[in-house]
Design an enzyme around this catalytic site. Sequence first.
Site, mmCIF file in Angstrom:
data_model
loop_
_atom_site.group_PDB
_atom_site.id
_atom_site.type_symbol
_atom_site.label_atom_id
_atom_site.label_comp_id
_atom_site.label_asym_id
_atom_site.label_seq_id
_atom_site.Cartn_x
_atom_site.Cartn_y
_atom_site.Cartn_z
ATOM 1 N N GLU A 36 -20.594 -19.732 13.591
ATOM 2 C CA GLU A 36 -21.133 -18.374 13.673
ATOM 3 C C GLU A 36 -20.571 -17.515 12.547
ATOM 4 O O GLU A 36 -19.372 -17.607 12.215
ATOM 5 C CB GLU A 36 -20.752 -17.798 15.045
ATOM 6 C CG GLU A 36 -21.863 -17.086 15.766
ATOM 7 C CD GLU A 36 -23.097 -17.937 16.079
ATOM 8 O OE1 GLU A 36 -24.019 -17.971 15.221
ATOM 9 O OE2 GLU A 36 -23.153 -18.528 17.156
ATOM 10 N N SER A 129 -35.470 -13.863 17.715
ATOM 11 C CA SER A 129 -36.900 -13.578 17.809
ATOM 12 C C SER A 129 -37.419 -13.017 16.484
ATOM 13 O O SER A 129 -38.572 -13.238 16.121
ATOM 14 C CB SER A 129 -37.188 -12.610 18.959
ATOM 15 O OG SER A 129 -36.423 -11.448 18.808
ATOM 16 N N ASP A 173 -30.979 -18.567 10.842
ATOM 17 C CA ASP A 173 -32.029 -18.366 11.853
ATOM 18 C C ASP A 173 -33.392 -18.810 11.331
ATOM 19 O O ASP A 173 -34.134 -19.521 12.006
ATOM 20 C CB ASP A 173 -32.108 -16.882 12.247
ATOM 21 C CG ASP A 173 -30.800 -16.384 12.799
ATOM 22 O OD1 ASP A 173 -29.906 -17.216 13.046
ATOM 23 O OD2 ASP A 173 -30.658 -15.163 12.984
HETATM 24 C C1 GLA Z 1 -27.509 -13.491 13.010
HETATM 25 C C2 GLA Z 1 -27.949 -13.742 11.562
HETATM 26 C C3 GLA Z 1 -27.566 -15.141 11.098
HETATM 27 C C4 GLA Z 1 -26.103 -15.460 11.399
HETATM 28 C C5 GLA Z 1 -25.744 -15.082 12.833
HETATM 29 C C6 GLA Z 1 -24.276 -15.212 13.095
HETATM 30 O O1 GLA Z 1 -28.228 -14.292 13.894
HETATM 31 O O2 GLA Z 1 -29.324 -13.560 11.417
HETATM 32 O O3 GLA Z 1 -27.850 -15.286 9.730
HETATM 33 O O4 GLA Z 1 -25.260 -14.843 10.479
HETATM 34 O O5 GLA Z 1 -26.124 -13.759 13.156
HETATM 35 O O6 GLA Z 1 -23.890 -16.539 12.965
#
Ligand code: GLA
Length: 389
Positions: A36, A129, A173
């Site tokens: 993360e 989303s 994501d």
């Molecule tokens: C959000 C961001 C990702 C990532 C996460 C944390 O989802 O869109 O790019 O940095 O937070 O891991």
Amino acid sequence: MNEILIQNTTHFFEKTFSSTPGKIVLSPGRINIIGEHIDYNDGYVLPAAIDKIICFAFEKNNSNTSKIVAIDLGDVFEMDLTTEMELTENVWTNYLRGVINQLKTNGFKLEGFNCVFSSNIPVGSGLSSSAALECGFLFGINELFNLNIKPIDIAQMGQKAEHWVGINCGIMDQFSSVMGLENKVIKIDCMTLEFEYHDANFSDYSLVLFDSNVKHSLMTSAYNERRQQCEEGIAIIKKNFSTINSFRDCTESQVISLKDKMSANVFKRSLFAVKEIARVIKACEALDHGNIEVLGQLMYETHEGLSADYEVSCAELDFLVNTLKEEKSVIGSRLMGGGFGGCTINLIKKGEEETIKSKLSKLYLETFGIELKIYEVKISNGTSLYTPN
Ligand code: GLA
């Protein structure tokens, strides 16, 4: 469940535009097993696409405008594709304007189209989303007009659309939404964008998501601030160690040796980044070898780091994780996604899921007066065209 969503979206399109959609696109949300806040720190991540999706229906309309209907919001907007895109107060539309802006920036000539969409990905729960929205929308336009944009470029353009909206996010994501594969997690090297699929086999354990039902309103500004602090951290590290180019080249003791040269926050963020990169590598090995208990332990460690050092947790998420730490049948739990609310991801011994769910729901309601939401997700394919049988 998705069949009904697809049917409703198609019928809505037919009723609204009195024509059959030319393309139907399914675009998934994602989970992240571990890794993360390191996609923008040259780290590795271990996400997967899930069976919660946005369904889009598209058709050309032989004009220069696009009419887009968000069925779930009961909202419609029109875009003149010949004008420059601008951010508006109607936030959901900005993600789509951002995609159009990307297409224009990359020199694509756009023609008009109609689009309706509907979703079963909970918003603000850390299931991405917004990435599903950007990537599914772009995927559909790509298919409709044969633009020949490659999947990885769809992910990167989706990420840039999100930057345009205001969140300086990493690639995780959008990449996982586009590139997901059924029953596989994706190990993404966020520095080179190389990736490998690994079996999502959690042996005797089930993956369950607990949604704190706390919406991450702090997210945008805090997220961008974390990213800035990490940039500051790596700049100091590079200045002091000429061989280091990124957090992945760096050891914990090197960061610790620079404690006095950094602000307290920059130090904590940098230490977290280095530790989290190492955890993902170990976690992926543990998954490959079926050492799910080791993976679970690493997930607990990630949560501790996200809470104490990266400071992106909140009382509700800490409660959910710390309560389950006491349970023998839960071997791993951590907040998932950007933080400040949303879901935790948990590994629960098969057969014990219902006991844990009801115990945690009761305790959570008693403590915070908030209802816990629970999602069981299947690891599924990335963004794709839907062809009716
Ligand atoms: C959000 C961001 C990702 C990532 C996460 C944390 O989802 O869109 O790019 O940095 O937070 O891991």
